[in-house]
Design an enzyme around this catalytic site. Sequence first.
Site, mmCIF file in Angstrom:
data_model
loop_
_atom_site.group_PDB
_atom_site.id
_atom_site.type_symbol
_atom_site.label_atom_id
_atom_site.label_comp_id
_atom_site.label_asym_id
_atom_site.label_seq_id
_atom_site.Cartn_x
_atom_site.Cartn_y
_atom_site.Cartn_z
ATOM 1 N N ASP A 119 0.889 -1.164 0.000
ATOM 2 C CA ASP A 119 0.000 0.000 0.000
ATOM 3 C C ASP A 119 0.925 1.212 0.000
ATOM 4 O O ASP A 119 1.789 1.336 0.878
ATOM 5 C CB ASP A 119 -0.874 -0.026 1.261
ATOM 6 C CG ASP A 119 -1.837 1.146 1.363
ATOM 7 O OD1 ASP A 119 -1.518 2.229 0.832
ATOM 8 O OD2 ASP A 119 -2.899 1.002 1.974
ATOM 9 N N CYS A 122 1.150 3.041 3.342
ATOM 10 C CA CYS A 122 1.406 2.278 4.568
ATOM 11 C C CYS A 122 2.830 2.528 5.065
ATOM 12 O O CYS A 122 3.792 2.475 4.283
ATOM 13 C CB CYS A 122 1.150 0.795 4.282
ATOM 14 S SG CYS A 122 2.288 -0.373 4.996
ATOM 15 N N CYS A 125 5.302 -0.344 4.684
ATOM 16 C CA CYS A 125 5.559 -0.560 3.250
ATOM 17 C C CYS A 125 6.615 0.436 2.780
ATOM 18 O O CYS A 125 7.511 0.107 1.996
ATOM 19 C CB CYS A 125 4.282 -0.362 2.436
ATOM 20 S SG CYS A 125 2.964 -1.532 2.806
ATOM 21 N N ARG A 149 -5.325 -0.556 1.070
ATOM 22 C CA ARG A 149 -6.218 -1.057 2.120
ATOM 23 C C ARG A 149 -7.495 -0.232 2.263
ATOM 24 O O ARG A 149 -8.512 -0.725 2.746
ATOM 25 C CB ARG A 149 -5.466 -1.110 3.458
ATOM 26 C CG ARG A 149 -4.361 -2.149 3.470
ATOM 27 C CD ARG A 149 -3.570 -2.097 4.765
ATOM 28 N NE ARG A 149 -2.962 -0.801 4.980
ATOM 29 C CZ ARG A 149 -2.345 -0.448 6.096
ATOM 30 N NH1 ARG A 149 -2.270 -1.293 7.108
ATOM 31 N NH2 ARG A 149 -1.802 0.747 6.222
#
Length: 236
Positions: A119, A122, A125, A149
Amino acid sequence: MKKLFLSAMLAAAVMHANADDKIIREQLSKSMPNVVIDAVKPSIIKGIYEVNIGSDLVYVTDDGKYLFQGRLIDIQTRTDLTEEKLSGVRKVALEKLGENKMIIFKPKIHSHTVYVFTDIDCGYCRKLHSELDTYLAEGIQINYLFYPRAGKGSDSYNKAVAVWCAKDRNAALTAAKKDQKIDMKTCENPVDEHMTLAGEFDVKGTPMIVTEKGTIFPGYLPAKDLLERLKSEKNK
């Protein structure tokens, strides 16, 4: 004579399995008409069949009356038999999708490949991506798939589409993860396919790492830790 007897026994077993396969498909089609059954196979337990629905695995009785989900564990060996089967299903699903529908960062010397559901917004991430050079230095190829998400139509989703539609996808992904401005283009893209696959893989958070053998490592892993796990998996 012995060979003839064994052949007859095998033929009878195959016929029985085919009959059960048909019954199970018919019963599931009646109760769940929208479900697409990919495969029906006998499990290790007599009278119980494994049914593949996409990248998911459920168990059904041979009369098609009862279905249950969960993990089948070999107590003696402490082996998760369900995970072994699901790993194989994930591997096939990723191969079917194809690398041409992923954003790939290749090392100079290749030792391992992992698939990372990411994502753009994120935190972990972004941490993983900020350390990309350390993964590549260990010979780990990163194949990215998108899993925004917040869902379809969200800012994260739109950024994923824009990255895919960029002239240089790798550079655009790096820029997006650094919160740098990117051209918000749209085009034909595989983001929805990525999200569907994530749902089938039961992705609950990002990043989620999937190995070449289909094993899942949820969450962020530093390059050294990931390499050790990949080596261990390869040696099994």
